[in-house]
Write an enzyme that holds these catalytic residues in place. Structure first.
Site, short mmCIF file in Angstrom:
data_model
loop_
_atom_site.label_atom_id
_atom_site.label_comp_id
_atom_site.label_asym_id
_atom_site.label_seq_id
_atom_site.Cartn_x
_atom_site.Cartn_y
_atom_site.Cartn_z
N GLU A 68 2.45 3.03 1.92
CA GLU A 68 3.14 3.23 3.19
C GLU A 68 4.59 2.77 3.02
O GLU A 68 5.46 3.58 2.78
CB GLU A 68 2.42 2.47 4.30
CG GLU A 68 2.86 2.89 5.69
CD GLU A 68 1.86 2.47 6.75
OE1 GLU A 68 2.19 2.62 7.94
OE2 GLU A 68 0.75 2.00 6.41
N ASP B 108 8.09 -1.98 14.40
CA ASP B 108 8.09 -3.25 13.69
C ASP B 108 9.50 -3.84 13.65
O ASP B 108 9.70 -5.04 13.87
CB ASP B 108 7.59 -3.06 12.26
CG ASP B 108 6.20 -2.46 12.20
OD1 ASP B 108 5.97 -1.43 12.84
OD2 ASP B 108 5.34 -3.02 11.50
N GLU C 159 -0.84 -8.33 8.99
CA GLU C 159 -0.71 -7.17 9.87
C GLU C 159 -1.55 -7.33 11.12
O GLU C 159 -1.13 -6.99 12.23
CB GLU C 159 -1.15 -5.91 9.12
CG GLU C 159 -1.11 -4.64 9.94
CD GLU C 159 -1.52 -3.42 9.14
OE1 GLU C 159 -1.20 -2.30 9.56
OE2 GLU C 159 -2.15 -3.59 8.07
N ARG D 22 0.84 -1.20 0.00
CA ARG D 22 0.00 0.00 0.00
C ARG D 22 0.88 1.26 0.00
O ARG D 22 2.10 1.19 -0.10
CB ARG D 22 -0.94 -0.02 1.20
CG ARG D 22 -0.27 0.09 2.55
CD ARG D 22 -1.28 -0.09 3.66
NE ARG D 22 -0.71 0.06 4.98
CZ ARG D 22 -1.06 -0.67 6.03
NH1 ARG D 22 -1.97 -1.62 5.92
NH2 ARG D 22 -0.51 -0.47 7.22
N TRP E 23 8.48 1.80 20.05
CA TRP E 23 8.87 2.24 18.71
C TRP E 23 10.22 2.95 18.80
O TRP E 23 11.21 2.51 18.22
CB TRP E 23 7.80 3.16 18.11
CG TRP E 23 6.73 2.39 17.39
CD1 TRP E 23 6.55 2.31 16.04
CD2 TRP E 23 5.70 1.56 17.97
NE1 TRP E 23 5.48 1.49 15.74
CE2 TRP E 23 4.94 1.02 16.90
CE3 TRP E 23 5.35 1.23 19.26
CZ2 TRP E 23 3.86 0.16 17.11
CZ3 TRP E 23 4.27 0.38 19.47
CH2 TRP E 23 3.54 -0.15 18.41
N HIS F 44 2.93 -8.26 6.69
CA HIS F 44 3.56 -7.51 7.76
C HIS F 44 4.36 -8.52 8.57
O HIS F 44 3.85 -9.59 8.87
CB HIS F 44 2.50 -6.88 8.68
CG HIS F 44 2.31 -5.42 8.52
ND1 HIS F 44 1.81 -4.86 7.38
CD2 HIS F 44 2.52 -4.40 9.38
CE1 HIS F 44 1.71 -3.54 7.55
NE2 HIS F 44 2.16 -3.25 8.76
#
Length: 952
Positions: free
Chosen positions: A461, A468, A731, A459, A520, A752
């Site tokens: 992104e 991740d 995902e 997509r 993150w 993902h």
């Protein structure tokens, strides 16, 4: 036989174009004797393959180091090739022969050595434009060697004399263009001729500008290229040709190109534009006014390449009448198509991951990304085409305009594209579904390791999300040699990090805003430390130390009393299933997650400071860590051993980060187990809880619970995805719902890798292969498989360390276990067998210990697992439940051991178990068992003991 092989310089066998002034050498060794250790090494480096002109002779050095040995000779010179070779001695007083020689080549050691000018095509206006650049040069002597050094603001493709130069794709890759730009080195000696030569560059947007995630990439307004050709003649003279005002720009057959939207190619426009005799009078002189301040660095990581090919498995005519090919695998890359068609035939290739419930082509989850390739035929016989400046994530290919009633399968080939890392790990079992899961994890990594660790490949992104990457880093490094890949990415993290220490959510950073989020941003500490643990390379820690420290200090400034981070808005346990169905954040309290990660990053920083010899920092951050742990316990745990939040993740993360000790940790682990059992062995965890879930359970004695989670086939689970036909990791747990419908199209990816982090536990716990934290880099290896017949009776795993391959393979036949291990030369391994192993033999000789340290070589263990223990550990019964309670487990195992070793007759064992069980286990706050349940347990134990009495 003692042999040195697999020489590398900075982890590459042939390093063409480095800017390292003191590169490092590594090698592996093979021996026909067990317990072989290197005692000395001798390295020679020269400017000639005969080693006459030495620049470094280390002489013999008594040392067992065989990785990351730094060059210590004469100063290296730019634009020079160096040859190196090694020999070693071992603990059997043997010397190897000299290894075959490998080489490395220096490019620019100083940026001031560049003489080329940036060339910019004029009149750049339309989005997704592609430009061709060219020039001609004359060479009048016999050529000895020639190198091209090139880069671009955009992505480029080089041509010389009518042919594409190299198989690398998407060069120069994606870096933080404002700070760093990689250049590539090419050996073009055999591409040039005496006389007139043409140099050509195709230039497209790539990640530099154009369509992006929510907002366009805006590193710059115009595409530019930089190139130098260095030619050395046979007579020793050298000549340099560069991009400059004499270059011209024009159009090519590439009509448009975009990372997200795809590519349009009109074969009717193809010319011999990169050949020397092409007439470029109509082409426009380039602009050379651009002077970027970006630092130029030699390429650090592996290039992106075509690494494999897939043929379509079927042709589908959908209910809507769409012509679709099924590749059989959700892949990332491109389609190479062959076609014979009239001039001007327009063929459109559209890419999607799934078909909808009705069997129609589904692209809603791509958002604004078109993922579309258009080819316009020249009409001159069979034509073959594959796009050059884009990549797609897809399993299904919709073809429009192809001149055939049905699509011929043999005219389409899927070319798999990713960073060309070496595969280092394999994990297989006798359970096909577990094997498919591992397959899905590997393919998810392939598809999302395209120069940066992206979240998804399809997509609009495709960004280097830090969360991740950090949750997957352990698995990533088992599957592939990832040091260079992540070293390059961490260099961009460091330069994109803000002055106050904040780490962006994505690297390279293309997002605006100043929001921080634990789990993150902690990629700044977790990833460097993991790389150090796996490869033992201190330079990673040294390069990232200030970045790591800045992040910890950032959180320290945000936390109350520097310890408890009372964060309100963060990503939390992203996409967990235990929260508000309309929110992706999950129910685990964000302050708990934030404070736990603050503790973890601080502990990592303290350890890093200690490794690097920063004693004051090590002491300061160790004390801060202890304060955070103490305040975490006070803030988030209750006197009766509960953890605030009550979710699976609220227990997992503190246990994973060792924020609880002793009985508190054991009680928390039991509560986690209890919640999972009560939920019929279903998980509810998201991005932050899932990676640690199974490893925490195994670590605290609940390995069978972890196995049941792994093997769970009902939604939500890994095997639900497998049963649903997944070939990569989703995902969301519910990217596809049990009824076959899809989740929110705005955020549903079928590729993902985050939940694939479970493979780290599979390697570590099921196969039992891991490093020793006290001796990082697999110099000392731990092999400690958790052996259970639940779901798998044969497991085999291997991992290619820097010293060579290590493997663990176990097989259960009835109650007998065979365990085979392989340990590389110059290492040792501690082997831990299951604690209730009996009748143990090592290569046929009886041994009594369940823990043994071995040197290099291959070994075979055989041992016996008593049926009673096996039944208790695996049976779907309340017996199986009893052994999970700490006191009961200890008492039961003690008496089972006595029974199995013949020290106690069956009924005596039963009576002692019965008495101890009632006395110690009927206190319900401790066990949650009623007297009735205990009675049932004892009846089952009595039945099992009686059934085994005669056999024993």
């Amino acid at each position: 036989m003692l042999k040195v092989s697999h020489l590398t310089c900075e982890y590459q066998q042939f390093l063409l174009g480095t800017d390292q002034t003191r590169p490092r050498f590594s090698w592996t060794s093979t021996s026909d004797k067990r317990n072989t250790k290197q005692c000395s090494y001798h390295i020679k480096v020269a400017t000639d393959p005969q080693f006459i002109n030495l620049v470094w002779d280390s002489e013999e050095i008594e040392n067992d180091q065989s990785v990351q040995i730094q060059y210590d000779g004469e100063p290296l010179q730019s634009f020079t090739r160096y040859y190196y070779k090694v020999r070693i001695s071992d603990n059997y007083n043997r010397y190897s022969d000299w290894s075959t020689s490998d080489w490395f080549e220096i490019a620019f050691l100083k940026e001031t050595e560049w003489t080329a000018k940036w060339v910019t095509p004029k009149y750049q206006q339309a989005p997704e434009e592609v430009f061709a650049l060219r020039n001609t040069i004359s060479l009048n002597k016999k050529i000895k060697s020639a190198r091209v050094y090139a880069t671009a603001l955009g992505i480029y493709q080089l041509h010389i004399n009518g042919s594409k130069l190299d198989d690398a794709l998407l060069t120069p890759g994606w870096t933080s263009y404002h700070h760093r730009l990689q250049y590539q080195t090419y050996d073009v000696t055999d591409k040039l001729v005496i006389g007139k030569n043409a140099l050509g560059i195709i230039l497209a947007e790539g990640w530099y500008k154009g369509m992006g995630f929510d907002q366009p990439y805006e590193y710059g307004k115009k595409l530019s290229a930089l190139l130098e050709l260095h030619v050395v003649y046979e007579d020793g003279m050298k000549e340099i040709f560069t991009t400059n005002e004499s270059w011209k720009s024009g159009k090519s057959a590439f009509v448009s190109a975009s990372i997200y939207n795809g590519e349009t190619y009109d074969a009717r426009l193809a010319t011999n534009w990169s050949e020397a005799n092409f007439n470029d009078e109509q082409w426009i002189p380039v602009d050379c006014a651009k002077e970027p301040s970006t630092k130029l660095v030699a390429q650090e990581n592996e290039p992106v390449k075509v690494t494999g090919k897939i043929k379509p498995i079927s042709y589908i005519l959908t209910p809507k009448g769409e012509k679709v090919l099924d590749m059989g695998q959700n892949m990332v890359g491109r389609i190479r198509m062959s076609v014979t068609a009239p001039e001007g035939t327009k063929i459109t290739l559209k890419h999607a991951e799934v078909l909808d419930q009705d069997g129609n082509f589904y692209t809603e989850n791509l958002r604004e990304a078109k993922q579309q390739v258009i080819y316009i035929a020249k009409g001159d016989g069979e034509e073959t085409y594959a796009p050059s400046f884009t990549f797609q994530g897809f399993r299904y290919l919709k073809v429009e305009g192809y001149p055939a009633k049905d699509l011929p399968l043999d005219q389409f080939v899927g070319e798999v594209i990713h960073s060309d890392m070496k595969q280092t790990g394999e994990f297989t079992t006798d359970n096909p579904m577990v094997n498919q899961l591992q397959h899905n994890i590997v393919w998810g990594q392939k598809g999302n390791f395209v120069d940066v660790p992206t979240d998804c490949p399809q997509r609009n992104e495709r960004l280097g999300w830090t969360g991740d990457a950090q949750v997957f880093i352990g698995t990533a490094l088992y599957n592939y040699q990832g040091l260079l890949f992540f070293k390059k990415w961490l260099s961009d993290l460091k330069v994109d990090q803000k002055p106050d220490g904040q780490v962006p959510f994505v690297i390279p950073n293309v997002l605006s805003g100043d929001t921080v989020s634990s789990g993150w941003n902690d990629a700044a500490t977790i990833i460097p430390w993991t790389l150090y643990q796996v490869y033992g390379d201190k330079s990673i820690l040294a390069e990232q130390y200030e970045s790591m420290k800045a992040w910890v200090e950032k959180v320290r400034s945000l936390a109350t009393n520097e310890t408890v981070w009372e964060a309100k808005i963060q990503f939390g346990d992203w996409l967990a299933l235990d929260g508000d169905p309309d929110s992706p954040i999950g129910a685990t309290p964000i302050p708990l997650i934030a404070t736990a990660f603050h503790a973890y990053s601080t502990e990592i920083l303290a350890k890093t400071a200690d490794v690097l010899g920063f004693e004051n920092d090590a002491e300061e951050y160790e004390l801060l860590y202890e304060r955070i742990v103490s305040d975490f316990q006070a803030e988030f745990t209750t006197p009766n051993g509960k953890i605030i939040g009550g979710t699976q993740t609220s227990y997992i993360i503190p246990l994973a980060f060792k924020l609880l000790q002793g009985d508190a940790a054991q009680k928390a682990a039991h509560e986690l187990h209890r919640m999972i059992v009560a939920n019929d062995y279903h998980l509810t965890t998201g991005f932050l809880g899932t990676p640690f879930l199974c490893s925490v359970l195994s670590q605290y004695g609940y390995h069978e619970t972890a196995l049941r989670l792994l093997l769970q086939e009902e939604y939500p689970s890994w095997m639900f995805e497998v049963k649903s036909g997944a070939t990569t990791i989703w995902e969301r747990w519910n990217s596809m719902n049990p009824d076959g419908s899809f989740n929110d199209a705005g955020m549903t990816s079928f590729n993902h890798y985050a939940y694939g982090a479970v493979a780290e536990w599979m390697y570590r716990s099921i196969a039992g292969i891991t490093f020793d934290e006290a001796v990082p880099g697999y110099k000392k290896i731990n092999i400690a498989p958790n052996i259970s017949p639940l779901g798998m009776k044969h497991v085999k795993a291997s991992y290619e360390t820097l010293y060579g391959p290590v493997s663990s393979e176990w097989k259960i036949e009835d109650r007998f276990v065979t365990l085979k291990v392989l340990i590389p030369v110059n290492t040792e391994a501690e082997i831990k067998l299951p604690p209730h192993s009996a009748n143990i033999t090592l290569d046929g000789d009886a041994i009594s210990d369940t823990k043994i340290t071995l040197g290099s070589g291959s070994y075979q263990f055989e041992f016996y697992i008593h049926q009673l223990k096996q039944k208790l550990m695996t049976e779907e019964s309340v017996i199986g439940e009893l052994i999970y309670y700490p006191k009961a487990k200890a008492l039961l195992e003690k008496n089972l051991t006595n029974f199995m070793h013949g020290e106690m007759p069956p009924q005596a064992a039963f009576q002692m178990i019965k008495g101890l069980t009632f006395r110690e286990c009927k206190v319900t706050p401790e066990t949650g068992l009623s007297v009735h349940q205990i009675d049932k347990i004892l009846l089952e134990i009595n039945e099992v003991i009686n059934s085994l009495g005669e056999e024993k």
